[in-house]
Write a protein that holds these residues in place. Structure first.
Motif, mmCIF file in Angstrom:
data_model
loop_
_atom_site.group_PDB
_atom_site.id
_atom_site.type_symbol
_atom_site.label_atom_id
_atom_site.label_comp_id
_atom_site.label_asym_id
_atom_site.label_seq_id
_atom_site.Cartn_x
_atom_site.Cartn_y
_atom_site.Cartn_z
ATOM 1 N N UNK A 9 -35.765 -18.873 8.935
ATOM 2 C CA UNK A 9 -34.799 -19.123 10.007
ATOM 3 C C UNK A 9 -33.940 -20.343 9.676
ATOM 4 N N UNK A 10 -34.594 -21.430 9.236
ATOM 5 C CA UNK A 10 -33.850 -22.656 8.897
ATOM 6 C C UNK A 10 -32.930 -22.435 7.706
ATOM 7 N N UNK A 13 -29.971 -20.436 8.915
ATOM 8 C CA UNK A 13 -29.064 -21.256 9.737
ATOM 9 C C UNK A 13 -28.257 -22.202 8.858
ATOM 10 N N UNK A 20 -19.799 -21.295 6.418
ATOM 11 C CA UNK A 20 -18.675 -21.458 7.346
ATOM 12 C C UNK A 20 -17.775 -22.597 6.892
ATOM 13 N N UNK A 24 -13.855 -22.264 5.728
ATOM 14 C CA UNK A 24 -12.817 -23.006 6.465
ATOM 15 C C UNK A 24 -12.017 -23.898 5.514
ATOM 16 N N UNK A 25 -12.733 -24.611 4.649
ATOM 17 C CA UNK A 25 -12.022 -25.503 3.720
ATOM 18 C C UNK A 25 -11.083 -24.688 2.826
ATOM 19 N N UNK A 28 -8.032 -23.617 4.865
ATOM 20 C CA UNK A 28 -7.115 -24.726 5.160
ATOM 21 C C UNK A 28 -6.374 -25.164 3.900
ATOM 22 N N UNK B 18 -22.419 -22.524 17.632
ATOM 23 C CA UNK B 18 -21.909 -22.167 16.311
ATOM 24 C C UNK B 18 -20.390 -21.973 16.336
ATOM 25 N N UNK B 21 -18.745 -25.177 16.592
ATOM 26 C CA UNK B 21 -18.811 -25.867 15.299
ATOM 27 C C UNK B 21 -17.725 -25.352 14.356
ATOM 28 N N UNK B 22 -17.593 -24.024 14.277
ATOM 29 C CA UNK B 22 -16.593 -23.452 13.369
ATOM 30 C C UNK B 22 -15.191 -23.939 13.757
ATOM 31 N N UNK B 25 -14.891 -27.646 13.000
ATOM 32 C CA UNK B 25 -14.863 -27.841 11.547
ATOM 33 C C UNK B 25 -13.484 -27.491 11.001
ATOM 34 N N UNK B 26 -12.874 -26.446 11.582
ATOM 35 C CA UNK B 26 -11.518 -26.088 11.154
ATOM 36 C C UNK B 26 -10.562 -27.252 11.426
ATOM 37 N N UNK B 29 -11.226 -30.062 8.977
ATOM 38 C CA UNK B 29 -10.698 -29.753 7.645
ATOM 39 C C UNK B 29 -9.184 -29.890 7.659
ATOM 40 N N UNK B 70 -22.888 -29.072 15.756
ATOM 41 C CA UNK B 70 -23.896 -28.812 14.728
ATOM 42 C C UNK B 70 -25.272 -29.256 15.238
ATOM 43 N N UNK B 73 -26.439 -26.726 17.636
ATOM 44 C CA UNK B 73 -26.826 -25.497 16.938
ATOM 45 C C UNK B 73 -28.223 -25.646 16.324
ATOM 46 N N UNK B 74 -28.459 -26.773 15.638
ATOM 47 C CA UNK B 74 -29.764 -26.953 14.993
ATOM 48 C C UNK B 74 -30.873 -27.176 16.025
ATOM 49 N N UNK B 77 -31.822 -23.764 16.940
ATOM 50 C CA UNK B 77 -32.648 -23.173 15.875
ATOM 51 C C UNK B 77 -34.069 -23.764 15.940
ATOM 52 N N UNK B 78 -34.139 -25.057 16.226
ATOM 53 C CA UNK B 78 -35.445 -25.731 16.340
ATOM 54 C C UNK B 78 -36.280 -25.104 17.457
ATOM 55 N N UNK B 80 -35.944 -22.118 18.609
ATOM 56 C CA UNK B 80 -36.255 -20.748 18.192
ATOM 57 C C UNK B 80 -37.424 -20.724 17.212
#
Lengths: 223, 151
Positions: A9-10, A13, A20, A24-25, A28, B18, B21-22, B25-26, B29, B70, B73-74, B77-78, B80
């Motif tokens: 799972x980690x 993730x 992602x 994205x980078x 851009x 998530x 975050x995306x 992050x965009x 960037x 982020x 999100x983590x 996940x933790x 989960x």
């Protein structure tokens, strides 16, 4: 067994997050590399027959502005220009070209179309001035309502035929002209609005009317 | 994963974190890499766009946003991947997104009233934060209610 599941799972993730970021980078960077001339040394395209001009086409000096009607800085410069340009009648030809910043100004495109459509009824500069003067009024109107809520009333004040105004706004002729100007601006690396060119060479945006006059005076001096 | 985990709430929390975050992050960037298209009063100076509001000191707001999403999100996940219910982690996401929501309200206010220019990606982020706050509140309340039930 359980630990192995957790690790998966980690791992998944972490992988998704890294993938992602990489995508994205890449996106851009590839969009940023479209700017061909970031230092602004390329000359602007010459004055064309379909350019909107103020002043005599025989004037010695040309001043081109790449502008966006929703850009607050352009509205500020509009005020500056209306102080400066009357001092140079017959000497300076002012040209306005569209460079709508679609990504940060939702009404930039439609306002450019409105000015061009007014131009087809002989009222380009009147609409141009009105759009800047009333920028605060229409800037935040949702794009799907800005024509009905704002631009129609300006068209009425200017005595435009509303049906023709609406039709022209989305006509091929208007859309092609704006696209041509945007493409031309991108090709020479226009990176912000307003961007000015004196005799087709980019200038640093003057901080005030006196600086603007100095630049134009300098261009008018015999070489 | 605890067997009685409120899966839909957790799933939505992870998805919103998530997507946020995306989006952030965009913007991050874009801040560091892209050629900007500002509407500016003086050359090379992004006064009118949002430069004075787009950074806190040298750090772009978008980067802070990306790190916050982020972390959320983590944390999801933790929750989960943990074998016991982690109510505190759910509360942490709720608290983080609550702060995020306050920041978003301020940033949206700036766009409408001060900068007078709308940035679509910033509005998407504000929406994601609102959704994240709602889903994490749901998650936290479900998990804490379950934690109080006798096993």
């Amino acid at each position: 067994m359980k630990n192995k599941g957790n690790a998966t799972v980690w791992f998944a993730a972490g992988f998704i997050v890294i993938a992602t970021v990489v995508v994205i980078i890449a996106a851009v960077v590839s969009s940023g590399s479209l700017n061909n001339n970031p230092d602004g040394t390329a000359p602007a395209p010459a004055i064309a027959a379909d350019d909107w001009v103020r002043g005599s086409r025989d004037a010695k000096v040309t001043l081109i502005e790449y502008g966006d009607y929703q850009c607050p800085a352009c509205a500020t410069y509009e005020g500056l220009l209306s102080d400066v340009l009357p001092n140079y009648e017959g000497e300076v030809l002012f040209v306005f070209r569209n460079f709508p910043l679609y990504t940060i100004h939702p009404n930039a495109g439609i306002s450019a179309q409105a000015a061009e459509a007014a131009g087809l009824q002989g009222k380009f500069w009147e609409m141009h001035d009105m759009l800047y003067e009333k920028q605060q009024e229409w800037s935040l109107t949702p794009t799907n309502r800005v024509v009905a809520d704002n631009f129609d009333s300006y068209a009425r004040i200017l005595g435009l035929d509303l049906d023709k105004f609406h039709e022209d706004m989305n006509s091929d002729q208007v859309l092609r002209k704006i696209k041509g100007e945007v493409d031309g601006a991108n090709a020479i690396g226009v990176g912000r609005t307003p961007t000015f060119y004196v005799n087709l060479q980019q200038i640093q945006n003057p901080a005030n009317a006196a600086e603007f006059k100095a630049i134009l005076d300098n261009a008018l001096e015999p070489a | 994963m605890p067997s009685n985990l409120p899966k839909p709430a957790l799933f939505l929390t992870a998805i919103f974190a998530f997507l946020g975050f995306a989006d952030a992050a965009y913007l991050t960037a874009d801040h560091y890499l892209a050629v900007p298209l500002p509407c500016s009063l003086t050359q090379g100076c992004d006064v009118v766009l949002n430069s004075q509001y787009a950074t806190v000191g040298p750090v772009p707001v978008a980067l802070l946003g990306a790190l916050y999403y982020l972390a959320a999100f983590f944390l999801a996940i933790y929750i989960f991947s943990s074998e016991s219910p982690k109510v505190s982690a759910a509360r942490a996401i709720q608290g983080l997104s609550g702060l995020g929501l306050l920041a978003s309200v301020y940033l949206v206010y700036l766009q409408f009233e001060i900068i007078r220019a709308l940035c679509m990606y910033c509005l998407i982020s504000a929406t994601m934060t609102l959704l994240l706050f709602l889903s994490s509140s749901w998650l936290a309340s479900r998990m804490s209610r379950q934690a109080k039930l006798p096993a």
